[in-house]
Design an enzyme around this catalytic site. Structure first.
Site, PDB file in Angstrom:
ATOM      1  CG  HIS A 242      -1.677   1.235   1.477  1.00 37.40           C
ATOM      2  ND1 HIS A 242      -3.012   1.372   1.174  1.00 37.40           N
ATOM      3  CD2 HIS A 242      -1.299   2.432   2.021  1.00 37.40           C
ATOM      4  CE1 HIS A 242      -3.422   2.585   1.501  1.00 37.40           C
ATOM      5  NE2 HIS A 242      -2.399   3.241   2.014  1.00 37.40           N
ATOM      6  CD  GLU A 243       1.924   3.506   3.690  1.00 31.23           C
ATOM      7  OE1 GLU A 243       2.193   4.596   3.106  1.00 31.23           O
ATOM      8  OE2 GLU A 243       0.910   3.364   4.388  1.00 31.23           O
TER       9      GLU A 243
ATOM     10  CG  HIS B  46       0.343   6.091  -0.598  1.00 35.43           C
ATOM     11  ND1 HIS B  46      -0.749   6.726  -1.153  1.00 35.43           N
ATOM     12  CD2 HIS B  46      -0.101   5.541   0.570  1.00 35.43           C
ATOM     13  CE1 HIS B  46      -1.801   6.568  -0.364  1.00 35.43           C
ATOM     14  NE2 HIS B  46      -1.434   5.844   0.679  1.00 35.43           N
TER      15      HIS B  46
ATOM     16  CD  GLU C 123      -4.634   6.395   2.511  1.00 37.60           C
ATOM     17  OE1 GLU C 123      -4.474   5.192   2.789  1.00 37.60           O
ATOM     18  OE2 GLU C 123      -3.707   7.206   2.441  1.00 37.60           O
TER      19      GLU C 123
END
Length: 293
Positions: A134-135, A138, A209
């Site tokens: 997930h990070e 980003h 997100e």
């Protein structure tokens, strides 16, 4: 879906910049204000682009983590970065038992992923992979830059409002030389602009997100693991709050200070329940070809 989310982000960011430019116009009262607004937007964007990583890491007292200290974590980040097609970022650790993680940096070549002591203790390896992916999404999508620019522009808009509020105590500041004092401009800068900027900033954060959750599912092929991780992080995060500058909370993977009803407009993140439901839907979609075969 990723394309739609990126279009939403671009539209919201454009609207936010427009508010800053319009605020500059109302502050001065003529076209010179438009130039001031554009200059403020440019300077704010450059400053946040270059210094955002230092501010975020300092806010949570994160420190560099050596490979010797966490070889398995380093191997995991390297493997996931390779799948994501980005350089392996630096890894930092924040000295708190609150389970969380965030990414920062002006581009994939200067990125950092930070985890807390609490998240390393709480999650299983599969769940931690989901969070790290997930990070890394980003980082790949340059969301770290987007959030920094958005936050800085929103702050500049609020600062304009504060200038006008202070000046109004000593007399009208916003005026049009052809019409005299401009009450619409006064109301816009003191009330409407800062509130709109905050709502747009949070809306952009929520959109990014969702995209990062989808990217994690694509990188790991295991959206269920991220769903389980989010459930744990939400539950434990309420018990052990993450201390730090609230302005940096949009960077975190979860913000336990959730809200309901009208207060949900001021969330930095979508509701964890909604994120989990979307991940479960992705899992079903990933399973369909296997079932058909």
């Amino acid at each position: 879906m990723l394309g739609i989310n990126q279009l939403k982000t671009a539209a919201l960011l454009g609207l936010l910049s427009g508010i800053l430019v319009l605020g500059g116009y109302y502050l001065v009262g003529d076209e010179t204000g438009l130039i001031i607004g554009l200059v403020l937007a440019a300077l704010s964007s450059f400053g946040s682009w270059y210094y955002s990583d230092r501010a975020a890491l300092a806010a949570y007292q994160a420190q560099p983590l050596d490979r010797e200290q966490a070889p398995e974590l380093y191997s995991m980040v390297e493997r996931l970065s390779d799948r994501a097609g980005i350089p392996t970022p630096k890894i930092f650790i924040a000295p708190t038992k609150s389970p969380n993680a965030f990414a920062t940096g002006r581009d994939p070549e200067h990125a950092t992923v930070a985890v807390t002591e609490g998240i390393l203790e709480l999650l299983s390896p599969e769940e931690l992979e989901g969070v790290l992916a997930h990070e890394l999404t980003h980082v790949k999508n340059r969301d770290t830059l987007t959030q920094a620019v958005v936050g800085t522009i929103a702050g500049a808009i609020s600062y304009l409002g504060q200038i006008l509020s202070f000046g109004f105590m000593f007399g009208p500041v916003t005026q049009d030389s052809r019409r005299g004092p401009n009450p619409v401009g006064l109301l816009f800068l003191i009330v409407v602009a800062p509130l709109s900027a905050t709502l747009l900033q949070l809306a952009i954060s929520r959109t990014r997100e969702y995209s990062a959750d989808q990217g994690s599912a694509a990188i790991t092929g295991n959206p269920i693991a991220l769903a389980r991780a989010l459930e744990k992080l939400e539950a434990v995060g309420h018990q052990i709050p993450m201390n730090g500058n609230p302005a940096m909370s949009p960077l975190l993977i979860v913000n336990p200070l959730s809200a309901e009803g009208l207060q949900s407009l001021f969330r930095t993140h979508p509701s964890t329940e909604e994120r989990i439901q979307r991940l479960l839907q992705i899992a079903q979609q990933q399973a369909q070809p296997a079932v058909a075969a």
